[in-house]
Design a protein around this motif. Structure first.
Motif, PDB file in Angstrom:
ATOM      1  N   PRO A   1      -1.189  -5.124   9.223  1.00  0.00           N
ATOM      2  CA  PRO A   1      -0.577  -4.049  10.005  1.00  0.00           C
ATOM      3  C   PRO A   1       0.887  -4.361  10.305  1.00  0.00           C
ATOM      4  O   PRO A   1       1.303  -5.531  10.310  1.00  0.00           O
ATOM      5  CB  PRO A   1      -1.414  -4.013  11.285  1.00  0.00           C
ATOM      6  N   ASP A   2       1.646  -3.321  10.566  1.00  0.00           N
ATOM      7  CA  ASP A   2       3.072  -3.482  10.861  1.00  0.00           C
ATOM      8  C   ASP A   2       3.315  -4.423  12.040  1.00  0.00           C
ATOM      9  O   ASP A   2       4.279  -5.182  12.041  1.00  0.00           O
ATOM     10  CB  ASP A   2       3.718  -2.123  11.138  1.00  0.00           C
ATOM     11  N   ALA A   3       2.431  -4.376  13.045  1.00  0.00           N
ATOM     12  CA  ALA A   3       2.604  -5.247  14.215  1.00  0.00           C
ATOM     13  C   ALA A   3       2.559  -6.724  13.820  1.00  0.00           C
ATOM     14  O   ALA A   3       3.290  -7.548  14.373  1.00  0.00           O
ATOM     15  CB  ALA A   3       1.536  -4.952  15.260  1.00  0.00           C
ATOM     16  N   LEU A   4       1.735  -7.062  12.852  1.00  0.00           N
ATOM     17  CA  LEU A   4       1.666  -8.448  12.382  1.00  0.00           C
ATOM     18  C   LEU A   4       2.923  -8.818  11.610  1.00  0.00           C
ATOM     19  O   LEU A   4       3.488  -9.902  11.797  1.00  0.00           O
ATOM     20  CB  LEU A   4       0.417  -8.637  11.508  1.00  0.00           C
ATOM     21  N   LEU A   5       3.372  -7.919  10.777  1.00  0.00           N
ATOM     22  CA  LEU A   5       4.589  -8.166  10.004  1.00  0.00           C
ATOM     23  C   LEU A   5       5.820  -8.293  10.906  1.00  0.00           C
ATOM     24  O   LEU A   5       6.798  -8.942  10.530  1.00  0.00           O
ATOM     25  CB  LEU A   5       4.810  -7.043   8.991  1.00  0.00           C
ATOM     26  N   ALA A   6       5.756  -7.686  12.091  1.00  0.00           N
ATOM     27  CA  ALA A   6       6.893  -7.714  13.013  1.00  0.00           C
ATOM     28  C   ALA A   6       6.960  -8.995  13.856  1.00  0.00           C
ATOM     29  O   ALA A   6       7.950  -9.219  14.546  1.00  0.00           O
ATOM     30  CB  ALA A   6       6.835  -6.502  13.940  1.00  0.00           C
ATOM     31  N   LEU A   7       5.927  -9.837  13.776  1.00  0.00           N
ATOM     32  CA  LEU A   7       5.956 -11.080  14.558  1.00  0.00           C
ATOM     33  C   LEU A   7       7.079 -11.989  14.081  1.00  0.00           C
ATOM     34  O   LEU A   7       7.389 -12.027  12.885  1.00  0.00           O
ATOM     35  CB  LEU A   7       4.628 -11.835  14.409  1.00  0.00           C
ATOM     36  N   PRO A   8       7.650 -12.752  15.009  1.00  0.00           N
ATOM     37  CA  PRO A   8       8.641 -13.752  14.602  1.00  0.00           C
ATOM     38  C   PRO A   8       7.988 -14.762  13.643  1.00  0.00           C
ATOM     39  O   PRO A   8       6.786 -15.045  13.754  1.00  0.00           O
ATOM     40  CB  PRO A   8       9.046 -14.429  15.911  1.00  0.00           C
ATOM     41  N   PRO A   9       8.755 -15.319  12.710  1.00  0.00           N
ATOM     42  CA  PRO A   9       8.190 -16.251  11.713  1.00  0.00           C
ATOM     43  C   PRO A   9       7.405 -17.411  12.329  1.00  0.00           C
ATOM     44  O   PRO A   9       6.355 -17.789  11.799  1.00  0.00           O
ATOM     45  CB  PRO A   9       9.414 -16.755  10.954  1.00  0.00           C
TER      46      PRO A   9
ATOM     47  N   ALA B   1       3.493 -18.100  11.582  1.00  0.00           N
ATOM     48  CA  ALA B   1       3.043 -19.392  11.041  1.00  0.00           C
ATOM     49  C   ALA B   1       1.971 -20.007  11.939  1.00  0.00           C
ATOM     50  O   ALA B   1       0.978 -20.559  11.444  1.00  0.00           O
ATOM     51  CB  ALA B   1       4.231 -20.339  10.888  1.00  0.00           C
ATOM     52  N   ALA B   2       2.138 -19.903  13.257  1.00  0.00           N
ATOM     53  CA  ALA B   2       1.146 -20.451  14.191  1.00  0.00           C
ATOM     54  C   ALA B   2      -0.180 -19.703  14.048  1.00  0.00           C
ATOM     55  O   ALA B   2      -1.248 -20.320  14.015  1.00  0.00           O
ATOM     56  CB  ALA B   2       1.667 -20.364  15.626  1.00  0.00           C
ATOM     57  N   LEU B   3      -0.115 -18.384  13.955  1.00  0.00           N
ATOM     58  CA  LEU B   3      -1.325 -17.584  13.787  1.00  0.00           C
ATOM     59  C   LEU B   3      -2.029 -17.944  12.483  1.00  0.00           C
ATOM     60  O   LEU B   3      -3.251 -18.107  12.451  1.00  0.00           O
ATOM     61  CB  LEU B   3      -0.982 -16.098  13.819  1.00  0.00           C
ATOM     62  N   ASP B   4      -1.274 -18.110  11.416  1.00  0.00           N
ATOM     63  CA  ASP B   4      -1.845 -18.487  10.125  1.00  0.00           C
ATOM     64  C   ASP B   4      -2.543 -19.844  10.222  1.00  0.00           C
ATOM     65  O   ASP B   4      -3.646 -20.018   9.707  1.00  0.00           O
ATOM     66  CB  ASP B   4      -0.759 -18.510   9.057  1.00  0.00           C
TER      67      ASP B   4
END
Length: 139
Positions: free
Chosen positions: A116-124, A128-131
């Protein structure tokens, strides 16, 4: 201390559930794109990943064997899967994906894997932390 951890885990789990199953649920989108129910899409994606027996498909999908047969019959009628002899057990058949079925499963995966766009909008750094966290949870 442990109650805080449980409460935090429940809050995070609730958020993930809402995010994936309510706000950004791609199941309807993939079902419409492929012209079949999401259960059929799920079965097709499983079969495309690895040929399986009707019994193992039913177990994977948590459905009864007659319903798995109905799903596979429909997928076979559409030319997306075929039944073949099972070399490990001549009494059963393996369900295998056909080339058109593989293409449909890949399209389904593409749709389901579109963030989703909200995920793509997260700071890098957050992404990376979420991944890292999701990878740990999947291990």
């Amino acid at each position: 201390m442990m109650d805080d951890r449980i409460e935090t885990a429940e809050h995070a789990w609730h958020g993930l559930r809402v995010l994936l199953l309510e706000q950004h649920d791609r199941r309807k989108e993939v079902a419409e794109a492929l012209g079949m129910s999401f259960n059929r899409v799920k079965a097709l994606r499983r079969i495309a990943n690895q040929p399986c027996t009707l019994r193992s498909l039913a177990e994977f999908m948590v459905i009864d064997a007659p319903y798995a047969t109905v799903i596979v019959d429909d997928l076979a009628k559409r030319g997306l899967v075929e039944r073949t002899a099972n070399p490990a057990d001549r009494r059963s058949k393996l369900v295998r994906v056909t080339p058109p079925g593989r293409a449909a499963a890949e399209e389904g995966n593409r749709i389901l894997d579109t963030p989703p766009d909200a995920l793509l909008a997260l700071p890098p750094d957050d992404l990376a932390a979420l991944d890292r966290i999701v990878t740990r949870l999947l291990d």
